[in-house]
Write a protein that holds these residues in place. Structure first.
Motif, short mmCIF file in Angstrom:
data_model
loop_
_atom_site.label_atom_id
_atom_site.label_comp_id
_atom_site.label_asym_id
_atom_site.label_seq_id
_atom_site.Cartn_x
_atom_site.Cartn_y
_atom_site.Cartn_z
N VAL A 1 -7.92 19.23 59.57
CA VAL A 1 -7.53 18.96 60.83
C VAL A 1 -6.72 20.22 61.27
O VAL A 1 -5.85 20.35 60.76
CB VAL A 1 -6.84 17.52 60.84
CG1 VAL A 1 -6.11 17.41 62.31
CG2 VAL A 1 -7.57 16.44 60.50
N ALA A 2 -7.10 20.80 62.40
CA ALA A 2 -6.33 21.74 62.90
C ALA A 2 -5.11 21.27 63.68
O ALA A 2 -5.27 20.26 64.54
CB ALA A 2 -7.13 22.80 64.06
N ALA A 3 -3.79 21.73 63.43
CA ALA A 3 -2.56 21.12 63.82
C ALA A 3 -2.46 21.20 65.37
O ALA A 3 -2.27 20.17 66.10
CB ALA A 3 -1.38 21.92 63.18
N PHE A 4 -2.83 22.20 66.02
CA PHE A 4 -3.02 22.41 67.25
C PHE A 4 -3.79 21.56 68.08
O PHE A 4 -3.87 21.22 69.33
CB PHE A 4 -3.13 23.92 67.92
CG PHE A 4 -1.88 24.89 67.93
CD1 PHE A 4 -0.92 24.32 68.75
CD2 PHE A 4 -1.70 25.73 67.20
CE1 PHE A 4 0.23 25.24 68.78
CE2 PHE A 4 -0.77 26.75 67.20
CZ PHE A 4 0.26 26.40 67.95
N VAL B 1 -4.38 18.25 67.38
CA VAL B 1 -3.43 16.97 67.82
C VAL B 1 -2.37 17.21 68.59
O VAL B 1 -1.86 16.44 69.25
CB VAL B 1 -3.29 16.17 66.64
CG1 VAL B 1 -4.48 15.66 66.14
CG2 VAL B 1 -2.69 17.04 65.54
N ILE B 2 -1.72 18.35 68.50
CA ILE B 2 -0.36 18.70 69.22
C ILE B 2 -0.68 18.75 70.74
O ILE B 2 -0.02 18.25 71.33
CB ILE B 2 0.38 19.84 68.52
CG1 ILE B 2 0.75 19.79 67.00
CG2 ILE B 2 1.74 20.32 69.44
CD1 ILE B 2 1.48 20.92 66.45
N GLY C 1 -1.91 17.86 73.84
CA GLY C 1 -2.50 16.67 74.23
C GLY C 1 -1.97 15.50 73.51
O GLY C 1 -2.62 14.45 73.84
N ARG C 2 -1.09 15.46 72.58
CA ARG C 2 -0.59 14.44 71.70
C ARG C 2 -1.86 13.47 71.31
O ARG C 2 -1.72 12.27 71.85
CB ARG C 2 0.41 13.54 72.75
CG ARG C 2 1.41 12.76 72.01
CD ARG C 2 2.34 12.20 72.86
NE ARG C 2 2.05 11.48 74.30
CZ ARG C 2 2.90 11.32 75.46
NH1 ARG C 2 4.06 11.56 75.11
NH2 ARG C 2 2.70 10.81 76.44
N PHE D 1 0.58 18.24 79.81
CA PHE D 1 -0.96 18.05 79.63
C PHE D 1 -1.40 18.97 80.76
O PHE D 1 -2.82 18.64 80.85
CB PHE D 1 -1.11 16.69 79.75
CG PHE D 1 -0.69 15.86 78.34
CD1 PHE D 1 -0.30 16.36 77.22
CD2 PHE D 1 -0.19 14.63 78.85
CE1 PHE D 1 0.15 15.57 76.43
CE2 PHE D 1 0.48 13.78 77.73
CZ PHE D 1 0.63 14.22 76.51
N LEU E 1 2.64 15.61 63.86
CA LEU E 1 3.06 16.89 63.74
C LEU E 1 3.69 17.53 64.89
O LEU E 1 3.14 17.35 65.99
CB LEU E 1 1.81 17.61 63.47
CG LEU E 1 0.82 16.98 62.51
CD1 LEU E 1 -0.44 18.06 62.25
CD2 LEU E 1 1.58 17.27 61.07
N LEU F 1 -5.07 21.19 57.99
CA LEU F 1 -4.50 20.52 57.03
C LEU F 1 -5.77 19.41 56.42
O LEU F 1 -6.18 18.64 57.44
CB LEU F 1 -3.60 19.59 57.66
CG LEU F 1 -2.39 20.44 58.26
CD1 LEU F 1 -1.47 19.76 59.32
CD2 LEU F 1 -1.43 20.72 57.25
N GLY G 1 -0.19 14.41 67.01
CA GLY G 1 0.65 15.75 67.45
C GLY G 1 1.13 15.40 68.37
O GLY G 1 1.13 14.54 69.35
N SER G 2 2.34 16.21 68.76
CA SER G 2 2.82 16.04 69.99
C SER G 2 3.40 17.65 70.45
O SER G 2 4.10 18.12 69.71
CB SER G 2 3.95 14.99 69.73
OG SER G 2 4.70 14.82 71.21
N PRO G 3 3.33 17.95 71.62
CA PRO G 3 3.73 19.36 72.11
C PRO G 3 5.21 18.78 72.76
O PRO G 3 5.75 17.93 72.28
CB PRO G 3 2.82 19.59 73.32
CG PRO G 3 2.37 18.14 73.68
CD PRO G 3 2.43 17.04 72.68
#
Lengths: 354, 354
Positions: A281-284, A286-287, A289-290, B112, B271, B279, B295-297
């Motif tokens: 899973v690429a971290a970005f 999911v990051i 766009g939450r 977003f 993340l 990951l 994930g969250s920005p």
């Protein structure tokens, strides 16, 4: 004092590399809150095959798979209040838990119970023997784990609802598939075809992702509004960033990052199929766009009952191919080739004469 | 017609392998809804270093990093209604978007927006030039993207709130960290140390996961109730299956499956750090227990304002080390060695004489 047991016919496998064959297994005499069930139909889940062949490395032999059980109550214990002889009932993946101690069970979330006893592959808390599944004449289950089959359900087509049905119904409900939501269903097999039916019945806009262009028409027939073949970049680009929820029913290795890209902000990909290898899973992915990559097992008993009632009200059942018990080994081979639309169900009447 | 521009001092890097050095950059003359800001302080985010060195492969040179900006309003355009000269204000990671067309911006979810203009590394929609960050004397920003710095905040310690602060505040709020919740914070750096302060202030039970046993005391000082060193199996086993939420602030490769095992059913690992390599996620690790890897920005503008107000009310700021502008290259090297507690902040007064 251990309860007495009686012997019933079953199909069992003695080893990981052996076919399933006629056998007998012990069932406990019904306890105070138990119901003894004559099994009429049992769905064939891919987990059955994993378990029979020890692919999850915990199988004890002899092994009897089967956790999509529909049957008729033969006897009910003196303190069983929910069922009486003759009732049509269902049993899914769970048959017991320490209800008195389990906080999850008290909330109807038996699927999270640390004390859960699975229909096969666990230890029977009463007999001290392994649990044996539904490829058998009868089963004895604490009534807490027995479902009422509502009138109007075809009992054979309803059998797969007890695992494949609740496994797709529960996450679609939990993540609120419904009107105004765009829902993807990835993989059109035993799980996916029910996922499509539920998502459509809940009022969502349903898009099927399938690697098999030949399944396009079937996907539409089952209720999909649109079909995407992921290897066509234009089709993927058209939907990128637009899904609220994607139900990922694929148990082979596949690219979840491509699915995360299909999500709108705050969207979720839910795994209900379990690929053997870890998914990168690429971290970005999911990051930005939450987004979430989630998973979901079966549901709890109250939600499973709700699902059965919903199916009766909406005329939903699995698309099945009915087989005899002695066709199970052939069915496994066909299942490995995805040669089933969309679930095998064993007619246990065929075991009586075996 | 393009707006006129004026020239301001900045620290810029001309190439991925060059140090940052004194330079001048153009800033647009304030438009109708713009505010022109004299920058007082700018936090040093790890993203600045990635960007300066083109580690994300989109840097245009010369490059001016910096998106944790606190300053004072010099001028406001005639249609700017929120700010007047002299106001203490903040600017974070975003400086513009097509507000008229963006449905996310209308909901206060600017993070977003497909039209978002980042504080550095985007294109200025007015000048048609790259955006330049906060390592500079001044910046000109649409007032929609300018935050009010509430009284009581130390402006230097508040600078890191504009990125590190909102990046940890937003997911803790979104996933409802609060009383009765057990929250883990993984990694005690620029993000993590603020995550601990927020989670504690929200009323959660806070557990820090750190690979550095030497940070144990600091974690407790910052607000953690407990500290776990993941390489100690007993400490991990003690907490397994117990967390509602884990805020994962680590940007180095690490084992998220071990963190997923720490979650209770329905728990979420979020993340906020972004490891470079994908990951590997074990499917059963999310399926059993209906867990999520999310994930969250950053947050949107309204939530960022809410965060600043919360910080003022609760006396929260970053733990910082104030540096001169000409110390930035040394600061990057120290940041790479995690030799900072917990955020460098540039005093831009040091740029005036440079």
């Amino acid at each position: 004092m251990k309860p007495r047991a009686h012997s019933v016919k079953a199909y069992a496998t003695p080893a990981a590399d052996a076919p399933l064959a006629p056998s007998t297994i012990p069932r406990r005499e019904p306890g105070e809150r138990d119901v003894q069930i004559e099994i009429l139909y049992c769905g064939v889940c891919h987990s059955d095959l994993h378990f029979a062949r020890n692919e999850w490395h915990f199988t004890q032999y002899p092994a009897v798979p089967g956790h999509e059980i529909v049957g008729r109550v033969l006897r009910a214990g003196p303190r069983a209040t929910k069922f009486k002889p003759g009732d049509l009932v269902g049993v899914g993946c769970l048959v017991d838990a320490d209800l008195a101690s389990c906080p999850y069970c008290k909330r109807g979330l038996e699927q999270f119970s640390p004390t859960m006893v699975m229909t096969y592959g666990s230890m029977d808390r009463h007999l001290g023997l392994p649990t044996y599944g539904g490829y058998s004449e009868q089963i004895v289950v604490d009534e807490h784990f027995v479902l009422r089959m509502p009138p109007g359900l075809d009992p054979a087509a309803a059998a797969p609802l007890l695992c494949a049905g609740i496994t797709t119904y529960s996450p679609l409900r939990h993540w609120r598939a419904g009107p105004g939501k765009k829902v993807g269903v990835v993989g059109l097999g035993g799980l996916g075809h029910l996922g499509v039916k539920f998502a459509r019945a809940f009022g969502a806009h349903v898009v099927v992702f399938t690697t098999s262009p030949g399944k396009r028409e079937d996907a539409l027939r089952l209720g999909a509004h649109e079909v995407v073949v992921p290897k066509n970049p234009d089709e993927m680009a058209k939907h990128a960033g637009s899904f609220d929820l994607i139900l990922d029913c694929v148990s082979a290795d596949h690219d979840v990052n491509a699915l995360l890209e299909q999500l709108a902000p705050d969207g979720t990909v839910v795994l209900v199929g379990a690929p053997e290898n870890p998914l990168p899973v690429a971290a970005f992915g999911v990051i930005m766009g939450r987004k979430s990559l989630a998973g979901s097992p079966i549901g709890g008993l109250p939600e499973t009952q709700e699902m059965l009632d919903f199916c009766a009200a909406h005329g939903i059942g699995a698309d099945i191919e009915l087989i005899r018990m002695d066709q199970i080994n052939e069915a496994y081979e066909r299942m490995l080739k995805s040669d089933v639309k969309y679930r095998f169900v064993i007619d246990l009447a065929s075991l009586k004469g075996a």
